[in-house]
Design a protein around this motif. Structure first.
Motif, PDB file in Angstrom:
ATOM      1  N   VAL A  22       9.344  19.524  78.749  1.00  0.00           N
ATOM      2  CA  VAL A  22       8.426  18.386  78.903  1.00  0.00           C
ATOM      3  C   VAL A  22       7.421  18.663  80.021  1.00  0.00           C
ATOM      4  CG1 VAL A  22       8.290  15.962  79.605  1.00  0.00           C
ATOM      5  CG2 VAL A  22      10.035  16.689  77.963  1.00  0.00           C
ATOM      6  N   PHE A  23       7.897  19.257  81.118  1.00  0.00           N
ATOM      7  CA  PHE A  23       6.995  19.589  82.222  1.00  0.00           C
ATOM      8  C   PHE A  23       5.925  20.582  81.779  1.00  0.00           C
ATOM      9  CE2 PHE A  23       5.969  22.560  85.686  1.00  0.00           C
ATOM     10  CZ  PHE A  23       5.364  21.693  86.577  1.00  0.00           C
ATOM     11  N   LEU A  25       4.844  21.243  78.723  1.00  0.00           N
ATOM     12  CA  LEU A  25       3.942  20.615  77.755  1.00  0.00           C
ATOM     13  C   LEU A  25       2.974  19.654  78.436  1.00  0.00           C
ATOM     14  CD1 LEU A  25       6.437  19.911  74.823  1.00  0.00           C
ATOM     15  CD2 LEU A  25       4.624  21.630  74.878  1.00  0.00           C
ATOM     16  N   SER A  26       3.446  18.941  79.459  1.00  0.00           N
ATOM     17  CA  SER A  26       2.573  18.014  80.184  1.00  0.00           C
ATOM     18  C   SER A  26       1.475  18.766  80.928  1.00  0.00           C
ATOM     19  CB  SER A  26       3.400  17.180  81.167  1.00  0.00           C
ATOM     20  OG  SER A  26       4.388  16.434  80.490  1.00  0.00           O
ATOM     21  N   VAL A  27       1.847  19.871  81.565  1.00  0.00           N
ATOM     22  CA  VAL A  27       0.845  20.690  82.268  1.00  0.00           C
ATOM     23  C   VAL A  27      -0.169  21.237  81.277  1.00  0.00           C
ATOM     24  CG1 VAL A  27       0.497  22.797  83.606  1.00  0.00           C
ATOM     25  CG2 VAL A  27       2.385  21.268  84.176  1.00  0.00           C
ATOM     26  N   ASP A  28       0.314  21.719  80.140  1.00  0.00           N
ATOM     27  CA  ASP A  28      -0.597  22.253  79.119  1.00  0.00           C
ATOM     28  C   ASP A  28      -1.531  21.174  78.594  1.00  0.00           C
ATOM     29  OD1 ASP A  28      -1.253  24.490  77.074  1.00  0.00           O
ATOM     30  OD2 ASP A  28      -0.773  22.754  75.814  1.00  0.00           O
ATOM     31  N   LEU A  29      -1.019  19.944  78.407  1.00  0.00           N
ATOM     32  CA  LEU A  29      -1.855  18.847  77.922  1.00  0.00           C
ATOM     33  C   LEU A  29      -2.961  18.533  78.916  1.00  0.00           C
ATOM     34  CD1 LEU A  29      -2.433  16.605  75.893  1.00  0.00           C
ATOM     35  CD2 LEU A  29      -0.771  15.170  77.107  1.00  0.00           C
ATOM     36  N   ILE A  30      -2.626  18.513  80.199  1.00  0.00           N
ATOM     37  CA  ILE A  30      -3.647  18.255  81.226  1.00  0.00           C
ATOM     38  C   ILE A  30      -4.717  19.333  81.204  1.00  0.00           C
ATOM     39  CG2 ILE A  30      -4.031  18.099  83.712  1.00  0.00           C
ATOM     40  CD1 ILE A  30      -1.232  16.859  83.941  1.00  0.00           C
ATOM     41  N   GLN A  54      -4.010  17.235  69.891  1.00  0.00           N
ATOM     42  CA  GLN A  54      -2.964  17.848  70.711  1.00  0.00           C
ATOM     43  C   GLN A  54      -1.569  17.527  70.173  1.00  0.00           C
ATOM     44  OE1 GLN A  54      -3.459  20.057  73.201  1.00  0.00           O
ATOM     45  NE2 GLN A  54      -5.584  19.901  72.519  1.00  0.00           N
TER      46      GLN A  54
END
Length: 351
Positions: A22-23, A25-30, A54
């Protein structure tokens, strides 16, 4: 048969792996939102479209980030148990580190198999839909073209296909056959697929030598066995993603005398995904045991991550060497796994 402690260990590693995933994927989304920020507001490209896009590439991102998440999650999960002295209690009962790793290896293998299923059934189709939405929202064309056409080799004949039409037919075909004194050229304005061959439209054949050129009867069919889907995959060679597509493409390229080492290497790398994911667990194990002090736990976590990065860098270098030195594709796919897992196994058995 898994013991109660195996299931507890499995649950702990799974939780820490999911947290890591999750971490990541969250960084990649940002990062993706930041990269696409300049396009927001163009045409119909809104934040809502970006988020939908996305979401559609999420299965593809899972394939990319899961091995790294397994590596970090294993280090964190086993480190957490070691800090609570649970590993020490089990080790005092005479259970080896490799025996403790059974649950982690099982989890990694299952995740690897699920990644293959994801890569076959969901990721390519959803990623293609995401790209289509992106192009349509920006008012761009989603069609791909090949400026140089397609070159094939069939026995002693060199074949050039000028273009692939949307209806699956071929445009501007030319065949070259050479012997010691002459070269024979066959042309066709168009070819349509009539399984298992292709029917020529307006075919022409010339035989040219040093002194004269003569006209010969032209064949009405091209006997190759290639389907329109095969040629489309060959035209956009980087679009072959699933194991089925890669297998079909490599067989077709081999039958036509084309270099298919890169596609074969990609096929074996994809097929060996469960072993690659399991290798991440073996890389993590030597760093998950030892002193329980928090400072050393942090050092081991960083070291394990750096070793995982080294694994991916080494895999890329070995893959390029395999292509450059004409190694068997299977060797290029398995050598990085062996180079990193064998030393890890030796360290674990000696600790």
């Amino acid at each position: 048969m898994l013991t109660r402690f195996d299931r507890y260990l499995l649950r702990t590693i799974l939780i820490t792996t999911l947290i890591t995933l999750v971490f990541l994927l969250s960084v990649d989304l940002i990062i993706q939102i930041s990269a696409e920020a300049d396009d927001l507001g163009r045409g119909h490209y809104t934040l809502r479209v970006l988020l939908i896009q996305q979401l559609l590439v999420l299965p593809e991102k899972l394939i990319l980030f899961t091995p790294a998440a397994v590596l970090v999650g294993t280090i964190m999960g086993l480190g957490q148990l070691a800090a609570q002295n649970e590993i020490a209690v089990v080790r005092a009962a005479g259970i080896s580190r490799l025996r403790l790793a059974r649950a982690g290896l099982l989890l990694a293998f299952i995740i690897g198999v699920l990644n293959i299923v994801n890569g076959e059934a969901f990721a390519p189709q959803l990623a293609a839909k995401s790209r289509l939405i992106h192009h349509l929202a920006l008012g761009e064309s989603a069609e791909t073209t090949t400026a140089q056409g397609i070159w094939l080799k069939q026995r002693d004949t060199i074949i050039h296909i000028g273009a692939l039409n949307p209806d699956g037919s071929l445009q501007h075909l030319r065949y070259y056959q050479a012997d010691a004194d002459h070269i024979t050229i066959t042309e066709a304005d168009r070819a349509t697929y009539a399984a298992p061959d292709w029917l020529h439209e307006n075919p022409r054949r010339y035989r040219t030598g040093a002194e004269n050129t003569e006209t010969l009867p032209a064949p009405a069919r091209w006997e190759n066995g290639a389907t329109p889907a095969d040629l489309k995959s060959l035209a956009t060679i980087g679009s072959a993603e699933t194991l089925r597509e890669l297998h079909t493409l490599t067989r077709f390229m081999a039958a036509n005398g084309l270099n298919h080492r890169q596609e074969s290497l990609k096929y074996w790398q994809r097929l060996l995904t469960p072993l690659t994911t399991a290798a991440m667990v073996l890389l993590a194990l030597p760093f998950a045991f030892g002193s329980n002090r928090s400072g050393q736990q942090g050092t081991r976590l960083v070291t394990g991550i750096l070793l995982g990065v080294a694994y991916y860098v080494t895999s890329g270098v070995i893959a390029n060497l395999a292509l450059l030195l004409h190694w068997p594709p299977l060797l290029g796919a398995t050598l990085p796994i062996l180079l990193f897992t064998v030393p890890a196994l030796i360290v674990l058995t000696r600790q």
